[in-house]
Design a protein around this motif. Structure first.
Motif, PDB file in Angstrom:
ATOM      1  N   LYS A  19       0.824  -1.211   0.000  1.00  0.00           N
ATOM      2  CA  LYS A  19       0.000   0.000   0.000  1.00  0.00           C
ATOM      3  C   LYS A  19       0.863   1.268   0.000  1.00  0.00           C
ATOM      4  O   LYS A  19       0.623   2.200  -0.762  1.00  0.00           O
ATOM      5  N   THR A  21       4.041   1.530  -0.813  1.00  0.00           N
ATOM      6  CA  THR A  21       4.818   1.602  -2.055  1.00  0.00           C
ATOM      7  C   THR A  21       3.956   2.193  -3.161  1.00  0.00           C
ATOM      8  O   THR A  21       4.418   3.027  -3.942  1.00  0.00           O
ATOM      9  N   GLN A  39       2.844  -4.476   8.950  1.00  0.00           N
ATOM     10  CA  GLN A  39       2.392  -3.369   9.790  1.00  0.00           C
ATOM     11  C   GLN A  39       3.440  -2.303   9.998  1.00  0.00           C
ATOM     12  O   GLN A  39       3.717  -1.868  11.115  1.00  0.00           O
ATOM     13  N   THR A  40       3.989  -1.865   8.904  1.00  0.00           N
ATOM     14  CA  THR A  40       4.953  -0.779   8.930  1.00  0.00           C
ATOM     15  C   THR A  40       4.251   0.562   9.127  1.00  0.00           C
ATOM     16  O   THR A  40       4.693   1.401   9.901  1.00  0.00           O
TER      17      THR A  40
HETATM   18  N1  LIG Z   1       8.120  -7.450  -6.092  1.00  0.00           N
HETATM   19  C1  LIG Z   1       7.369  -6.438  -5.638  1.00  0.00           C
HETATM   20  N2  LIG Z   1       7.485  -6.053  -4.351  1.00  0.00           N
HETATM   21  C2  LIG Z   1       6.703  -5.032  -3.921  1.00  0.00           C
HETATM   22  C3  LIG Z   1       5.784  -4.378  -4.788  1.00  0.00           C
HETATM   23  N3  LIG Z   1       5.148  -3.420  -4.066  1.00  0.00           N
HETATM   24  C4  LIG Z   1       5.665  -3.462  -2.817  1.00  0.00           C
HETATM   25  N4  LIG Z   1       6.615  -4.430  -2.716  1.00  0.00           N
HETATM   26  C5  LIG Z   1       7.409  -4.783  -1.506  1.00  0.00           C
HETATM   27  O1  LIG Z   1       6.543  -5.299  -0.517  1.00  0.00           O
HETATM   28  C6  LIG Z   1       6.995  -4.922   0.791  1.00  0.00           C
HETATM   29  C7  LIG Z   1       5.881  -4.244   1.565  1.00  0.00           C
HETATM   30  O2  LIG Z   1       5.577  -2.999   0.964  1.00  0.00           O
HETATM   31  P1  LIG Z   1       4.863  -1.814   1.788  1.00  0.00           P
HETATM   32  O3  LIG Z   1       4.545  -0.756   0.779  1.00  0.00           O
HETATM   33  O4  LIG Z   1       5.635  -1.430   3.004  1.00  0.00           O
HETATM   34  O5  LIG Z   1       3.525  -2.582   2.230  1.00  0.00           O
HETATM   35  P2  LIG Z   1       2.277  -2.028   3.084  1.00  0.00           P
HETATM   36  O6  LIG Z   1       1.058  -2.639   2.495  1.00  0.00           O
HETATM   37  O7  LIG Z   1       2.318  -0.526   3.150  1.00  0.00           O
HETATM   38  O8  LIG Z   1       2.582  -2.656   4.501  1.00  0.00           O
HETATM   39  P3  LIG Z   1       2.013  -2.209   5.972  1.00  0.00           P
HETATM   40  O9  LIG Z   1       2.192  -0.729   6.108  1.00  0.00           O
HETATM   41  O10 LIG Z   1       2.911  -2.971   6.869  1.00  0.00           O
HETATM   42  O11 LIG Z   1       0.596  -2.677   6.028  1.00  0.00           O
HETATM   43  C8  LIG Z   1       8.223  -4.018   0.568  1.00  0.00           C
HETATM   44  O12 LIG Z   1       9.382  -4.815   0.726  1.00  0.00           O
HETATM   45  C9  LIG Z   1       8.043  -3.549  -0.872  1.00  0.00           C
HETATM   46  O13 LIG Z   1       9.265  -3.225  -1.512  1.00  0.00           O
HETATM   47  C10 LIG Z   1       5.699  -4.816  -6.163  1.00  0.00           C
HETATM   48  O14 LIG Z   1       4.941  -4.309  -6.995  1.00  0.00           O
HETATM   49  N5  LIG Z   1       6.508  -5.858  -6.514  1.00  0.00           N
END
Ligand SMILES: Nc1nc2c(ncn2[C@@H]2O[C@H](COP(=O)(O)OP(=O)(O)OP(=O)(O)O)[C@@H](O)[C@H]2O)c(=O)[nH]1
Ligand SMILES: [Mg+2]
Length: 302
Positions: A19, A21, A39-40
């Motif tokens: 999310k 990213t 859960q960052t």
């Molecule tokens: N291969 C790949 N990895 C991804 C992609 N998008 C995100 N990631 C990876 O997935 C992991 C989690 O990404 P975040 O953006 O922190 O996920 P989030 O949903 O915000 O996580 P929380 O805040 O913990 O809920 C990171 O290591 C990112 O680099 C993608 O499109 N492809």
């Protein structure tokens, strides 16, 4: 008069689906921290993108986690779920070609609230055969009518234009709520600086510890061509303090250095960063304390 469109778009999904990213890629800058750990994100983080007639106000949310026991997790879930109801559009993120129990629980919330929603398959750079998405689309479509199904890679910036096109189609006709200049932010606010430090902690230390830390910016001053910052990293136990500091201060040094370098690159300016570690027992079970920190609510800028 030319028509204008504007709306709130929340990005929801289980922890770690990408999310934050996605919001960074859409806005083409870092506003929300990311990591491999779940859960960052703790607060609902807001970013605005205006493209001529269309203004999109994005909300990044903490990953929804149904087995929440600790108060911190409950507060995070509450704040993620409440935005679904308040949004004009919801982006439901799932990853690769898999629909797991946690995804189904988030899907259920969307069904319950009858939200206007787009289903987004993230991380498709890791899906060899895109046909694998079809049975999942069928399964979801049988339960709810999403406006669109869009495969993307937030990390590799693939499919983002398609997604933006679908979002614009779904925006209600409205005046823009933010002036265009609201998108430019020069001096990072205290919230962003503390998030950056937290990102470095999460990325460099063990799995459990990061969720037991919070970071407060104590001092921030623009000196001659240099930004000088002092931050305190709070942990819940003495043993965690040693972990954060590391052997001969090595961890703390690395965390500080990585934060400083990133800030310097962003600001194009020298940064001096002082870090301190303090113990505050049981902070993550104290709901009042959490809300005083702004955890789980929309943050105001400092
Ligand atoms: N291969 C790949 N990895 C991804 C992609 N998008 C995100 N990631 C990876 O997935 C992991 C989690 O990404 P975040 O953006 O922190 O996920 P989030 O949903 O915000 O996580 P929380 O805040 O913990 O809920 C990171 O290591 C990112 O680099 C993608 O499109 N492809
Ligand atoms: Mg996040």
């Amino acid at each position: 008069m030319k028509k204008t469109f504007c709306g709130y778009i929340s990005i929801v999904g289980k922890p770690n689906v990408g999310k934050s990213t996605l919001i960074n890629t859409i806005l083409d800058k870092k506003i929300s921290i990311t990591s491999r750990k779940s859960q960052t994100t703790r607060n609902n983080i807001l970013g605005v993108k205006t493209d001529e007639a269309h203004q999109m106000i994005f909300l990044d949310t903490p990953g929804i986690h149904m087995q929440a026991k600790k108060t911190l997790n409950k507060v995070l879930n509450h704040s993620a779920l409440s935005v679904i109801e308040d949004s004009d559009l919801v982006l439901f993120l799932i990853q690769r070609a898999s629909l797991q129990e946690q995804d189904r629980e988030v899907l259920q919330k969307i069904i319950d609230t009858k939200a206007n929603a787009i289903c987004v398959f993230n991380k498709v750079d890791q899906v060899q055969n895109k046909n694998e998405l079809l049975p999942i689309i069928q399964e979801i479509d049988a339960q709810y009518s999403f406006l669109d199904y869009v495969p993307i890679s937030a990390l590799k910036n693939e499919g983002i234009d398609d997604l933006l096109g679908c979002i614009k189609q779904a925006l209600p006709e409205n005046n823009h709520l933010y002036p265009a200049e609201a998108e430019e932010k020069e001096m990072p606010d205290n919230f962003f600086i503390s998030e950056l430090v937290r990102e470095k902690i999460i990325r460099s230390l063990g799995d459990e510890l990061p969720h037991e830390t919070y970071v407060v910016v104590e001092t921030k001053a623009m000196e001659e061509k240099m930004l000088s910052i002092g931050v305190i990293i709070y942990v819940a136990r003495d043993s965690q303090k040693s972990i954060v500091i590391g052997h001969q201060g090595s961890n703390l040094k690395r965390i500080g250095q990585q934060t400083r370098l990133e800030l310097e690159k962003m600001l194009n300016k020298k940064v001096m960063l002082k870090t301190f570690v303090k113990v505050n027992k049981n902070w993550n079970n104290d709901a009042q304390y959490l809300s005083s920190l702004g955890v789980g609510s929309n943050h105001d800028s400092s």
